[in-house]
Motif scaffolding. Structure first.
Motif, PDB file in Angstrom:
ATOM      1  N   ASN A  66      -3.152   0.190  -3.974  1.00 23.34           N
ATOM      2  CA  ASN A  66      -3.150  -1.140  -3.374  1.00 23.34           C
ATOM      3  C   ASN A  66      -2.676  -2.142  -4.425  1.00 23.34           C
ATOM      4  O   ASN A  66      -3.404  -2.460  -5.374  1.00 23.34           O
ATOM      5  CB  ASN A  66      -4.555  -1.514  -2.884  1.00 23.34           C
ATOM      6  N   VAL A  74      -4.873  12.619  -1.267  1.00 27.90           N
ATOM      7  CA  VAL A  74      -3.987  11.470  -1.112  1.00 27.90           C
ATOM      8  C   VAL A  74      -4.508  10.347  -2.002  1.00 27.90           C
ATOM      9  O   VAL A  74      -5.688   9.970  -1.921  1.00 27.90           O
ATOM     10  CB  VAL A  74      -3.918  10.997   0.355  1.00 27.90           C
ATOM     11  N   TYR A  75      -3.626   9.844  -2.853  1.00 24.80           N
ATOM     12  CA  TYR A  75      -3.974   8.736  -3.735  1.00 24.80           C
ATOM     13  C   TYR A  75      -3.296   7.478  -3.201  1.00 24.80           C
ATOM     14  O   TYR A  75      -2.065   7.411  -3.113  1.00 24.80           O
ATOM     15  CB  TYR A  75      -3.536   9.038  -5.167  1.00 24.80           C
ATOM     16  N   GLU A  76      -4.110   6.487  -2.859  1.00 29.68           N
ATOM     17  CA  GLU A  76      -3.610   5.255  -2.252  1.00 29.68           C
ATOM     18  C   GLU A  76      -3.626   4.127  -3.275  1.00 29.68           C
ATOM     19  O   GLU A  76      -4.667   3.805  -3.843  1.00 29.68           O
ATOM     20  CB  GLU A  76      -4.464   4.887  -1.045  1.00 29.68           C
ATOM     21  N   GLU A 117      -8.869   7.719  -3.744  1.00 30.98           N
ATOM     22  CA  GLU A 117      -8.562   9.120  -3.435  1.00 30.98           C
ATOM     23  C   GLU A 117      -9.218   9.516  -2.112  1.00 30.98           C
ATOM     24  O   GLU A 117     -10.359   9.158  -1.834  1.00 30.98           O
ATOM     25  CB  GLU A 117      -9.081  10.019  -4.554  1.00 30.98           C
ATOM     26  N   SER A 118      -8.467  10.254  -1.287  1.00 34.74           N
ATOM     27  CA  SER A 118      -9.003  10.742  -0.013  1.00 34.74           C
ATOM     28  C   SER A 118      -8.301  12.054   0.326  1.00 34.74           C
ATOM     29  O   SER A 118      -7.495  12.564  -0.448  1.00 34.74           O
ATOM     30  CB  SER A 118      -8.776   9.707   1.094  1.00 34.74           C
ATOM     31  N   PRO A 160       0.718  11.976  -1.804  1.00 28.76           N
ATOM     32  CA  PRO A 160       0.013  13.236  -1.534  1.00 28.76           C
ATOM     33  C   PRO A 160       0.152  14.218  -2.699  1.00 28.76           C
ATOM     34  O   PRO A 160       1.212  14.318  -3.331  1.00 28.76           O
ATOM     35  CB  PRO A 160       0.711  13.761  -0.281  1.00 28.76           C
ATOM     36  N   ASN A 185      -6.151  14.120   3.584  1.00 30.50           N
ATOM     37  CA  ASN A 185      -5.527  13.958   4.900  1.00 30.50           C
ATOM     38  C   ASN A 185      -5.842  15.161   5.778  1.00 30.50           C
ATOM     39  O   ASN A 185      -6.571  16.073   5.377  1.00 30.50           O
ATOM     40  CB  ASN A 185      -4.020  13.736   4.765  1.00 30.50           C
ATOM     41  N   LYS A 202       0.990   5.548  -0.488  1.00 30.52           N
ATOM     42  CA  LYS A 202       0.182   6.763  -0.471  1.00 30.52           C
ATOM     43  C   LYS A 202       0.958   7.916  -1.126  1.00 30.52           C
ATOM     44  O   LYS A 202       2.108   8.159  -0.788  1.00 30.52           O
ATOM     45  CB  LYS A 202      -0.213   7.131   0.955  1.00 30.52           C
ATOM     46  N   ILE A 225       0.861  -1.191   0.000  1.00 34.18           N
ATOM     47  CA  ILE A 225       0.000   0.000   0.000  1.00 34.18           C
ATOM     48  C   ILE A 225       0.896   1.241   0.000  1.00 34.18           C
ATOM     49  O   ILE A 225       1.710   1.433   0.896  1.00 34.18           O
ATOM     50  CB  ILE A 225      -0.940   0.026   1.217  1.00 34.18           C
TER      51      ILE A 225
END
Length: 687
Positions: free
Chosen positions: A147, A143-145, A134-135, A97, A137, A95, A93
């Protein structure tokens, strides 16, 4: 048609920079993962045999483009990682930014897991779009995570993404060192000739290699059919400007590569400003924008230019300060005061008590008129007012620029203003530069908050600036006195006095406030550290402490801790409180400087009356350790007079920074302290 060189550059900025293939035959290419890389085992990386994962290749690239005559910068990143053990599976995982508030936009992102199939052939598993989430912080960044699928020990993971930004003055920093070992890290920069950038290097960049070349292409090549977006439009052929009208030869683009290899992972080390402060980092700062004809306001040719520019921008008329108010207040505050020190103390106390800090660190648009009206302002406004009041009172004063500890270290080789985020005032008192900071309410004159003690500051002057050490005049000065009586059972009882002076007063006041002035709890958890059965009675805060007086706590203590009775013998350790049991410096080598925020003096003095009918059988040998240049001293001594043991331990650190090459000295110093603090006194019953 006559066109200026200025317009020529506006168009060429977008045309002449598709140069990512130049000079990169050995550069990392996304997707080209060999079977050899996939089948590599930990034994193939002997230098990092204990690593859980390794970054085999890391690359960043910056290019420029124009959209609607507005320049943009594009960043492209490619990283390849090898999983070596179960612990390294955390890298499945990742992340990323992206700071939208600074005009950044994610342009593309892709990733893949590489492994082998049952036939032993290399196979790639691209990360599906659903595995990239996408989320936001806590800082408001996107923030693109990523997986990664099918990750196992031995997998090779890689990802590539591009970010576009409108901010062309301060480019994204590129960090070469990471939390995992890095075999090769490189940064490629294609800079058009209309911009001048200063490559600011921070951290340990001694092994950084810089490959520089000026890439030039003739206008005819630059406007080849495959590169010319104007092809096919009326009046826009292979040379939209007319080859005969501007005869300037070729168009320049500076192409540079910065490379580091075999980087150990970032290590967290005790008493350090933070490993991130010392990770080798490159940041391109614009010094001249020829495209729009302006110089940078934060990046300068040298420190003299920066010194002159900052002083000029802080003239009273430019920061909206009223000369009449300054003159009136200075005269009122220093009335009846004599001498430089007396005037400085009066003005410092006035500003410190009258004006509240708004908790911001800012260099932008100070307004002393607004500060005067609201009595609340930024760090810069409050200390600029302090500076002008001191100048009006004819107290020799100079502004000092600094970077707070949480803002990062300053690179003295590079004259860049926004390396700093705070300003102090230096006052010359009896030949000594005393640093004043009026935003704190607890510190006295010459005493700085811990966040502001970041090694060096830049002293501004009408003649010539200079670097000065950021040292507090005060040290953390604590002493524990105890007068105890020992019973034949091993029980100890008597009086304890805990005394703090200088900066220790402020630190201990803050700690006391955390316990809501519950003295017994404070003493148990902060002073009598290590005792299991202390019985405290009659605790009293005798003095709360001030600039001239110590903070003093007195109490009675009963305990049997650190005492062992064995037949006719009693064994006890005289270092009853705050014993140093473990060396804070355990590693064989040091990557970052040892940084003590303040000078330190920690003293313990014990007078112990022996039980009736007992005499001393054995005491530790006295010891005195002095570090070179009086950087620190350790005194340990046990004396016996009649039936009283007098014990002294004093640990004193006079210097606050020890460089990695001095690490062995500070490590050995604390080895002596740990060894002596563990030694016991043995007393024996008379026969």
């Amino acid at each position: 048609m006559n066109i200026t060189a200025h317009k020529l550059w506006i168009l060429l900025l977008g045309l002449g920079l598709s140069l990512t293939a130049l000079g990169q035959s050995d550069a990392l290419v996304y997707g080209e993962v060999s079977l050899e890389e996939i089948e590599a085992t930990p034994s193939d990386f002997p230098a990092y045999k204990n690593a859980s994962a390794i970054i085999t290749d890391d690359m960043g690239m910056v290019t420029f483009e124009i959209l609607s005559q507005t320049p943009f910068v594009r960043y492209t990143y490619v990283r390849r990682m090898k999983i070596l053990s179960e612990e390294g599976l955390d890298l499945s995982i990742i992340k990323i930014p992206v700071n939208r508030s600074k005009g950044e936009l994610l342009v593309s992102i892709e990733a893949a897991t590489h492994g082998t199939n049952v036939q032993g052939e290399g196979v790639a598993f691209p990360v599906p779009r659903a595995n990239i989430k996408e989320s936001r912080n806590s800082s408001g960044q996107r923030v693109y995570e990523i997986n990664f699928p099918f990750v196992k020990v031995g997998s090779v993971l890689e990802y590539r993404y591009s970010v576009k930004s409108r901010n062309i003055e301060k480019l994204r920093p590129y960090v070469f060192q990471q939390n995992y070992p890095v075999l090769k890290s490189e940064f490629h920069a294609f800079i058009p000739g209309v911009f001048d950038y200063l490559p600011v290097q921070t951290g340990n960049t001694r092994e950084l290699r810089r490959i520089k070349g000026n890439t030039r292409r003739s206008r005819q090549n630059a406007f080849s059919q495959s590169q010319n977006p104007f092809q096919g439009r009326t009046g826009m052929g292979r040379d939209p400007f007319g080859m005969g009208e501007i005869n300037r030869g070729s168009v320049g683009v500076t192409y540079e590569i910065f490379v580091m290899e075999n980087l150990a992972p970032i290590q967290k080390e005790s008493f350090s400003l933070g490993a991130d402060n010392y990770a080798p980092t490159l940041e391109l700062r614009m010094s001249r924008d020829w495209l729009r004809g302006k110089d940078s306001q934060v990046t300068f040719e040298n420190w003299d230019r920066l010194n002159k520019s900052v002083l000029d921008s802080y003239r009273l008329r430019k920061i909206k300060g009223k000369r009449k108010f300054i003159k009136r207040e200075a005269a009122r505050v220093i009335r009846g005061r004599r001498g430089v020190e007396g005037k400085a103390k009066a003005i410092f106390s006035y500003v410190q008590k009258r004006y509240a800090w708004d908790q911001s660190y800012s260099f932008s648009r100070p307004n002393l008129n607004k500060l005067q009206e609201s009595r609340k302002g930024s760090n810069l406004e409050i200390n600029l007012l302090l500076y002008y009041l001191l100048k009006e009172a004819r107290v020799p004063a100079n502004p000092v620029l600094l970077s707070t500890r949480d803002h990062g270290r300053v690179a003295p080789l590079f004259p860049v203003l926004d390396q700093f985020n705070h300003m102090l005032v230096a006052v010359n008192i009896k030949g000594e530069e005393v640093l004043l900071d009026a935003i704190g309410k607890k510190e006295s004159m010459g005493m700085l908050p811990v966040n502001h003690l970041n090694q060096y500051g830049f002293w501004l002057s009408e003649t010539k600036g200079k670097w000065i050490p950021l040292l507090s005049r005060s040290k953390v000065n604590r002493t524990i006195y105890s007068r105890l009586t020992m019973q034949a059972s091993g029980q100890l009882s008597g009086e304890y006095i805990v005394e703090s002076r200088d900066y220790g007063v402020i630190l201990d006041r803050e700690k006391l406030a955390e316990y809501s002035d519950r003295l017994s709890d404070y003493l148990t958890k902060e002073v009598l550290v290590g005792m299991e059965t202390p019985q405290i009675s009659n605790p009293e805060l005798v003095h709360e402490g001030s600039e001239d007086n110590p903070l003093e706590i007195v109490f009675d203590l009963e305990t049997a801790d650190f005492v062992e009775v064995s037949g006719d013998y009693i064994i006890f350790n005289p270092m009853l409180s705050k014993r140093i049991l473990e060396n804070p410096f355990q590693s064989d080598q040091r990557a970052t400087p040892v940084d003590f925020p303040y000078p330190l003096k920690d003293a313990h003095m014990l007078g112990l009356r022996l039980p009736e009918g007992y005499t001393v059988a054995q005491v530790p040998e006295p010891l005195r350790v002095v570090m070179p240049n009086d950087a620190g001293t350790f005194v340990f001594n046990v004396m016996v007079l009649d039936n009283i043991i007098h014990f002294t331990s004093i640990v004193q650190i006079n210097r606050t920074t020890f460089w990695p090459e001095e690490y062995e000295g500070i490590k050995s110093f604390f080895e002596y302290v740990v060894k002596k603090h563990a030694e016991d006194v043995i007393i024996k019953k008379d026969s």
